[in-house]
Design a protein around this motif. Structure first.
Motif, PDB file in Angstrom:
ATOM      1  N   SER A 104       0.830  -1.213   0.000  1.00 31.78           N
ATOM      2  CA  SER A 104       0.000   0.000   0.000  1.00 31.78           C
ATOM      3  C   SER A 104       0.860   1.257   0.000  1.00 31.78           C
ATOM      4  O   SER A 104       0.591   2.210  -0.740  1.00 31.78           O
ATOM      5  CB  SER A 104      -0.927  -0.020   1.214  1.00 31.78           C
ATOM      6  N   LEU A 139      -3.368   4.296   5.846  1.00 38.21           N
ATOM      7  CA  LEU A 139      -2.922   2.972   5.426  1.00 38.21           C
ATOM      8  C   LEU A 139      -2.585   2.092   6.623  1.00 38.21           C
ATOM      9  O   LEU A 139      -2.897   0.890   6.641  1.00 38.21           O
ATOM     10  CB  LEU A 139      -1.709   3.099   4.502  1.00 38.21           C
ATOM     11  N   TRP A 176      -8.578  -5.965  -2.150  1.00 37.29           N
ATOM     12  CA  TRP A 176      -7.651  -4.872  -1.883  1.00 37.29           C
ATOM     13  C   TRP A 176      -6.296  -5.135  -2.541  1.00 37.29           C
ATOM     14  O   TRP A 176      -5.648  -4.216  -3.054  1.00 37.29           O
ATOM     15  CB  TRP A 176      -7.502  -4.677  -0.385  1.00 37.29           C
ATOM     16  N   LEU A 180      -4.483  -2.790  -5.366  1.00 38.90           N
ATOM     17  CA  LEU A 180      -3.126  -2.272  -5.197  1.00 38.90           C
ATOM     18  C   LEU A 180      -2.233  -2.675  -6.364  1.00 38.90           C
ATOM     19  O   LEU A 180      -1.415  -1.875  -6.830  1.00 38.90           O
ATOM     20  CB  LEU A 180      -2.534  -2.776  -3.878  1.00 38.90           C
TER      21      LEU A 180
END
Length: 311
Positions: A104, A139, A176, A180
């Motif tokens: 991230s 994050l 997710w 990313l």
């Protein structure tokens, strides 16, 4: 059958001994390198928008490698006493989320660097002052939230024969991860095409640092994410081999960033212990080293260099 058993035993020996031991050694060196980065960026160098990201990336890599070493130790303890199996499951869940955290932060670095090249006027005039800090806090909070979900629904409640929420959690984490991957690839590819396609712009050390970090991730860090997404589709024995190799490559990825900073910062300069601080500072410079008309260093670079040596 005897030959196949011998082959299987040979593969198990490589998996259970050589690869984990090699991973353990690389993780120890990676801890030392990331500790140096944390010490320099946290206490010795003046922080800017990108150094905040680099500092958080070093912290996440440090925690990732520390968790990996603890997993190695607990795995050995499980061989002697199965009571440590639950602790190994907890470390495995945290291991994956720390990997997502590093990915991230790297995606945030590449995206912001891409925006600074595509929209330079907006970036210089309208960029929020604390954008780097706010992004890193969000994050970290998201990663902590995923850790809690993973630990509760995939480690605790799964023992109660209720793994429905665990599947939902795995789906959220996989989604997710895909987001990313797409963001990192898109921003990095756009940045590379924009910078290399422009003949008037000269590459900066920060650009080289970001590109090398992203390239190493795609070579060494990406297999762990792919392995996690395809985990349920691989056979049992292939899972073990793929897991050992993906963990080894991810360890190399988290350990390579300090080496990249040092190599980029020390390029075209002599090595020396007193210049270590200067090398890391130069690796984050966003100005061309050589001016177009002359062949000397830019004024801003010279001032940073002199101030660092004087301190």
């Amino acid at each position: 059958m005897n030959e196949s058993n011998k082959t299987l035993s040979s593969d198990d020996a490589v998996e259970l001994l050589i690869l984990p031991l090699l991973t353990f050694v690389i993780a120890l060196w990676g801890l030392i390198g990331n500790t140096v980065v944390i010490w320099l960026l946290g206490f010795r160098l003046r922080r800017n928008s990108f150094s905040v990201y680099i500092l958080n990336l070093a912290v996440s890599d440090f925690l990732f490698l520390s968790n990996l070493i603890l997993m190695f130790i607990v795995t050995i303890l499980v061989l002697f006493n199965p009571i440590f199996t639950f602790a190994l499951q907890c470390f495995s869940a945290t291991f994956l989320v720390l990997y997502i955290l590093s990915l991230s932060i790297l995606s945030a670095i590449s995206t912001e660097r891409c925006l600074s090249v595509l929209c330079p006027i907006w970036y210089r005039c309208h960029r929020p002052r604390n954008l780097s800090v706010v992004t890193c806090v969000l994050l970290w909070a998201l990663s902590l939230f995923l850790v809690i979900l993973e630990e509760i629904y995939c480690t605790l409640i799964v023992h109660l024969d209720n793994d429905g929420w665990c599947q939902v959690t795995e789906f959220v984490i996989a989604s997710w991860l895909i987001f990313l991957f797409v963001t990192l690839f898109g921003s990095s590819f756009t940045l590379l095409v924009k910078m290399c396609g422009s003949q008037r712009k000269k590459l900066t050390r920060l650009f080289v640092t970001v590109v090398l970090s992203v390239l190493v991730f795609f070579l060494c860090g990406l297999p762990l994410g792919i392995y996690h997404l395809l985990l349920s589709r691989i056979q049992e024995h292939s899972n073990k081999v793929a897991s050992a190799w993906s963990i080894l490559l991810s360890c190399i990825n988290s350990s390579s960033n300090p080496i990249i900073y040092f190599l980029v910062g020390s390029f075209r300069h002599r090595l020396g212990r007193r210049n270590l601080k200067v090398f890391f500072q130069r690796a984050l410079e966003d100005t061309p080293e050589v001016e177009e008309s002359g062949g000397s260093l830019s004024q801003e670079t010279m001032e940073m260099y002199q101030s660092s040596v004087a301190s």
